[in-house]
Design a protein around this motif. Structure first.
Motif, PDB file in Angstrom:
ATOM      1  N   PRO A  71       0.804  -1.226   0.000  1.00 41.07           N
ATOM      2  CA  PRO A  71       0.000   0.000   0.000  1.00 41.07           C
ATOM      3  C   PRO A  71       0.840   1.280   0.000  1.00 41.07           C
ATOM      4  CG  PRO A  71      -0.851  -1.564   1.608  1.00 41.07           C
ATOM      5  CD  PRO A  71       0.442  -2.123   1.100  1.00 41.07           C
ATOM      6  N   HIS A  72       2.049   1.215   0.608  1.00 41.90           N
ATOM      7  CA  HIS A  72       2.860   2.439   0.731  1.00 41.90           C
ATOM      8  C   HIS A  72       4.056   2.455  -0.227  1.00 41.90           C
ATOM      9  CE1 HIS A  72       0.363   3.527   4.124  1.00 41.90           C
ATOM     10  NE2 HIS A  72       0.500   2.287   4.544  1.00 41.90           N
ATOM     11  N   ASP A  73       4.106   1.479  -1.136  1.00 41.22           N
ATOM     12  CA  ASP A  73       5.220   1.428  -2.103  1.00 41.22           C
ATOM     13  C   ASP A  73       5.177   2.618  -3.055  1.00 41.22           C
ATOM     14  OD1 ASP A  73       5.843  -0.927  -0.921  1.00 41.22           O
ATOM     15  OD2 ASP A  73       5.506  -2.206  -2.674  1.00 41.22           O
ATOM     16  N   ILE A  74       6.342   3.151  -3.351  1.00 41.68           N
ATOM     17  CA  ILE A  74       6.494   4.241  -4.323  1.00 41.68           C
ATOM     18  C   ILE A  74       6.956   3.595  -5.631  1.00 41.68           C
ATOM     19  CG2 ILE A  74       7.710   6.411  -4.853  1.00 41.68           C
ATOM     20  CD1 ILE A  74       6.020   6.633  -2.293  1.00 41.68           C
ATOM     21  N   LEU A  75       6.250   3.874  -6.700  1.00 39.70           N
ATOM     22  CA  LEU A  75       6.554   3.189  -7.963  1.00 39.70           C
ATOM     23  C   LEU A  75       6.685   4.151  -9.132  1.00 39.70           C
ATOM     24  CD1 LEU A  75       3.868   0.669  -7.159  1.00 39.70           C
ATOM     25  CD2 LEU A  75       6.144  -0.114  -7.688  1.00 39.70           C
ATOM     26  N   PHE A  87      10.521  12.533 -17.362  1.00 39.81           N
ATOM     27  CA  PHE A  87      10.126  11.616 -16.285  1.00 39.81           C
ATOM     28  C   PHE A  87      10.261  12.290 -14.927  1.00 39.81           C
ATOM     29  CE2 PHE A  87      10.891   7.672 -13.641  1.00 39.81           C
ATOM     30  CZ  PHE A  87       9.583   7.223 -13.732  1.00 39.81           C
ATOM     31  N   ARG A  88      11.350  13.059 -14.739  1.00 42.69           N
ATOM     32  CA  ARG A  88      11.568  13.764 -13.463  1.00 42.69           C
ATOM     33  C   ARG A  88      10.457  14.782 -13.219  1.00 42.69           C
ATOM     34  NH1 ARG A  88      16.038  16.459 -14.229  1.00 42.69           N
ATOM     35  NH2 ARG A  88      15.295  18.565 -13.824  1.00 42.69           N
ATOM     36  N   LYS A  89      10.101  15.499 -14.274  1.00 40.11           N
ATOM     37  CA  LYS A  89       9.034  16.512 -14.177  1.00 40.11           C
ATOM     38  C   LYS A  89       7.698  15.854 -13.783  1.00 40.11           C
ATOM     39  CE  LYS A  89       7.359  20.464 -16.801  1.00 40.11           C
ATOM     40  NZ  LYS A  89       7.309  21.187 -18.054  1.00 40.11           N
ATOM     41  N   LEU A  90       7.469  14.672 -14.366  1.00 43.12           N
ATOM     42  CA  LEU A  90       6.243  13.924 -14.035  1.00 43.12           C
ATOM     43  C   LEU A  90       6.276  13.490 -12.576  1.00 43.12           C
ATOM     44  CD1 LEU A  90       3.627  12.512 -15.270  1.00 43.12           C
ATOM     45  CD2 LEU A  90       5.028  10.459 -15.413  1.00 43.12           C
ATOM     46  N   ARG A  91       7.393  12.923 -12.160  1.00 40.43           N
ATOM     47  CA  ARG A  91       7.566  12.411 -10.791  1.00 40.43           C
ATOM     48  C   ARG A  91       7.361  13.512  -9.744  1.00 40.43           C
ATOM     49  NH1 ARG A  91      12.208  12.298  -7.859  1.00 40.43           N
ATOM     50  NH2 ARG A  91      13.539  12.733  -9.646  1.00 40.43           N
ATOM     51  N   LEU A  92       7.829  14.715 -10.086  1.00 37.66           N
ATOM     52  CA  LEU A  92       7.714  15.838  -9.149  1.00 37.66           C
ATOM     53  C   LEU A  92       6.352  16.543  -9.214  1.00 37.66           C
ATOM     54  CD1 LEU A  92      11.302  17.305  -9.609  1.00 37.66           C
ATOM     55  CD2 LEU A  92      10.448  15.967  -7.664  1.00 37.66           C
ATOM     56  N   ILE A 127      -5.591  14.807 -24.193  1.00 35.10           N
ATOM     57  CA  ILE A 127      -5.169  15.025 -22.804  1.00 35.10           C
ATOM     58  C   ILE A 127      -3.915  14.194 -22.562  1.00 35.10           C
ATOM     59  CG2 ILE A 127      -5.812  14.497 -20.410  1.00 35.10           C
ATOM     60  CD1 ILE A 127      -8.698  15.349 -21.246  1.00 35.10           C
ATOM     61  N   ARG A 128      -2.889  14.821 -21.987  1.00 38.10           N
ATOM     62  CA  ARG A 128      -1.605  14.126 -21.838  1.00 38.10           C
ATOM     63  C   ARG A 128      -1.248  13.733 -20.413  1.00 38.10           C
ATOM     64  NH1 ARG A 128       3.715  15.023 -24.409  1.00 38.10           N
ATOM     65  NH2 ARG A 128       3.734  12.803 -24.025  1.00 38.10           N
ATOM     66  N   CYS A 129      -1.583  14.584 -19.444  1.00 35.82           N
ATOM     67  CA  CYS A 129      -1.181  14.279 -18.068  1.00 35.82           C
ATOM     68  C   CYS A 129      -2.431  14.071 -17.203  1.00 35.82           C
ATOM     69  CB  CYS A 129      -0.319  15.402 -17.499  1.00 35.82           C
ATOM     70  SG  CYS A 129       0.379  14.935 -15.897  1.00 35.82           S
ATOM     71  N   ILE A 130      -2.511  12.894 -16.613  1.00 38.85           N
ATOM     72  CA  ILE A 130      -3.694  12.575 -15.807  1.00 38.85           C
ATOM     73  C   ILE A 130      -3.271  12.073 -14.425  1.00 38.85           C
ATOM     74  CG2 ILE A 130      -5.174  12.074 -17.803  1.00 38.85           C
ATOM     75  CD1 ILE A 130      -4.614   9.119 -17.470  1.00 38.85           C
ATOM     76  N   LEU A 131      -4.223  12.131 -13.503  1.00 44.93           N
ATOM     77  CA  LEU A 131      -3.998  11.632 -12.148  1.00 44.93           C
ATOM     78  C   LEU A 131      -5.003  10.505 -11.911  1.00 44.93           C
ATOM     79  CD1 LEU A 131      -2.480  12.163  -9.382  1.00 44.93           C
ATOM     80  CD2 LEU A 131      -4.499  13.466  -8.716  1.00 44.93           C
ATOM     81  N   ILE A 132      -4.497   9.344 -11.502  1.00 46.67           N
ATOM     82  CA  ILE A 132      -5.392   8.214 -11.217  1.00 46.67           C
ATOM     83  C   ILE A 132      -5.229   7.829  -9.759  1.00 46.67           C
ATOM     84  CG2 ILE A 132      -6.013   5.842 -11.821  1.00 46.67           C
ATOM     85  CD1 ILE A 132      -5.003   6.373 -14.626  1.00 46.67           C
ATOM     86  N   ALA A 167       2.274   9.645  -6.995  1.00 45.96           N
ATOM     87  CA  ALA A 167       2.053  11.099  -6.900  1.00 45.96           C
ATOM     88  C   ALA A 167       2.723  11.686  -5.659  1.00 45.96           C
ATOM     89  CB  ALA A 167       0.555  11.381  -6.874  1.00 45.96           C
ATOM     90  N   GLN A 168       2.884  13.005  -5.699  1.00 45.77           N
ATOM     91  CA  GLN A 168       3.360  13.753  -4.538  1.00 45.77           C
ATOM     92  C   GLN A 168       2.258  13.725  -3.469  1.00 45.77           C
ATOM     93  OE1 GLN A 168       6.459  15.339  -4.123  1.00 45.77           O
ATOM     94  NE2 GLN A 168       6.989  14.239  -6.013  1.00 45.77           N
ATOM     95  N   LYS A 169       2.677  13.969  -2.221  1.00 48.48           N
ATOM     96  CA  LYS A 169       1.742  13.895  -1.082  1.00 48.48           C
ATOM     97  C   LYS A 169       0.471  14.719  -1.297  1.00 48.48           C
ATOM     98  CE  LYS A 169       3.020  12.815   3.616  1.00 48.48           C
ATOM     99  NZ  LYS A 169       4.352  12.192   3.627  1.00 48.48           N
ATOM    100  N   HIS A 170       0.623  15.949  -1.802  1.00 44.86           N
ATOM    101  CA  HIS A 170      -0.552  16.829  -1.941  1.00 44.86           C
ATOM    102  C   HIS A 170      -1.512  16.362  -3.047  1.00 44.86           C
ATOM    103  CE1 HIS A 170       2.400  18.459  -4.782  1.00 44.86           C
ATOM    104  NE2 HIS A 170       1.381  18.968  -5.466  1.00 44.86           N
ATOM    105  N   HIS A 171      -1.085  15.396  -3.858  1.00 45.51           N
ATOM    106  CA  HIS A 171      -1.964  14.837  -4.895  1.00 45.51           C
ATOM    107  C   HIS A 171      -2.449  13.423  -4.549  1.00 45.51           C
ATOM    108  CE1 HIS A 171      -0.365  17.787  -8.096  1.00 45.51           C
ATOM    109  NE2 HIS A 171      -1.615  18.088  -7.815  1.00 45.51           N
ATOM    110  N   GLY A 172      -2.147  12.958  -3.341  1.00 43.34           N
ATOM    111  CA  GLY A 172      -2.621  11.625  -2.937  1.00 43.34           C
ATOM    112  C   GLY A 172      -1.525  10.650  -2.561  1.00 43.34           C
TER     113      GLY A 172
END
Length: 200
Positions: A71-75, A87-92, A127-132, A167-172
């Motif tokens: 549940p807490h794995d970062i992938l 990729f870095r920009k996406l990760r951040l 649409i290119r960047c999404i949050l799931i 995602a970053q903390k503020h996005h989930g």
């Protein structure tokens, strides 16, 4: 009475009865050429296929057993050819999130259908960047992180997905993923045109 006479009497009687009777007009039989039959069969097959399409599932995403993640794995994942800077920009979380899909409290089957439809809709609308958001799945003691595990597997299986990262903390945080989709042909064309104008 001889047998011969009996026969001729029967014949006479028959001809008398049949006087004034016209033979039936038989309609010429329609000869179906083989090509016509093939055409008819093809049309029937086509119709069956069209009806089939409604039932047939175009969604190739699997619901068989997948490798489980915590549940807490970062992938993170990126396809070959995706630049490290992108990729870095996406990760951040530096890309603008243009659409989001919340999968909390969905069954695996519901999530599978919604994800497939959502990615296709996003591609249709450039649409290119999404949050799931599958959620962490840490409340599910028996099978923790089940939806998250399936989502990671499915995202790698979708050709339109170029990269994804927790995602970053503020996005989930670890219950959400940034996903970068492939550029549509239209967007690629626009970029080419901009680039060639800049070089003039």
């Amino acid at each position: 009475m001889s047998h011969c006479n009996q026969n001729s009497n029967d014949d006479d009687l028959f001809f008398q009865e049949m006087q004034g009777v016209k033979p039936l007009q038989t309609k010429a039989k329609v000869q179906l050429a083989k090509a016509d039959l093939n055409k008819a069969n093809a049309a029937a097959r086509q119709l069956a296929a069209e009806k089939q399409v409604v039932v047939e599932d175009k969604n190739h995403l699997q619901t068989s057993e997948v490798k489980r993640i915590g549940p807490h794995d970062i992938l993170g994942y990126k396809r070959p050819g995706i630049q490290d800077g992108v990729f870095r920009k996406l990760r951040l979380g530096k890309y603008e999130i243009e659409a989001r899909l919340d999968l909390h409290r969905r069954t695996v089957e519901q999530a599978r259908a919604e994800l497939f439809r959502f990615v296709h809709d996003c591609m249709d609308h450039d649409i290119r960047c999404i949050l799931i958001l599958p959620g962490k799945g840490d409340r599910n003691i028996e099978d923790p992180g089940i939806l998250k595990s399936y989502l990671v597997h499915w995202l790698e299986d979708l050709e339109d997905v170029q990269a994804f990262h927790t995602a970053q903390k503020h996005h989930g945080g670890s219950g959400a993923f940034y996903v970068l989709l492939r550029k549509s042909e239209r967007k690629k064309q626009e970029a080419r045109e901009r680039y060639s104008k800049g070089r003039l």
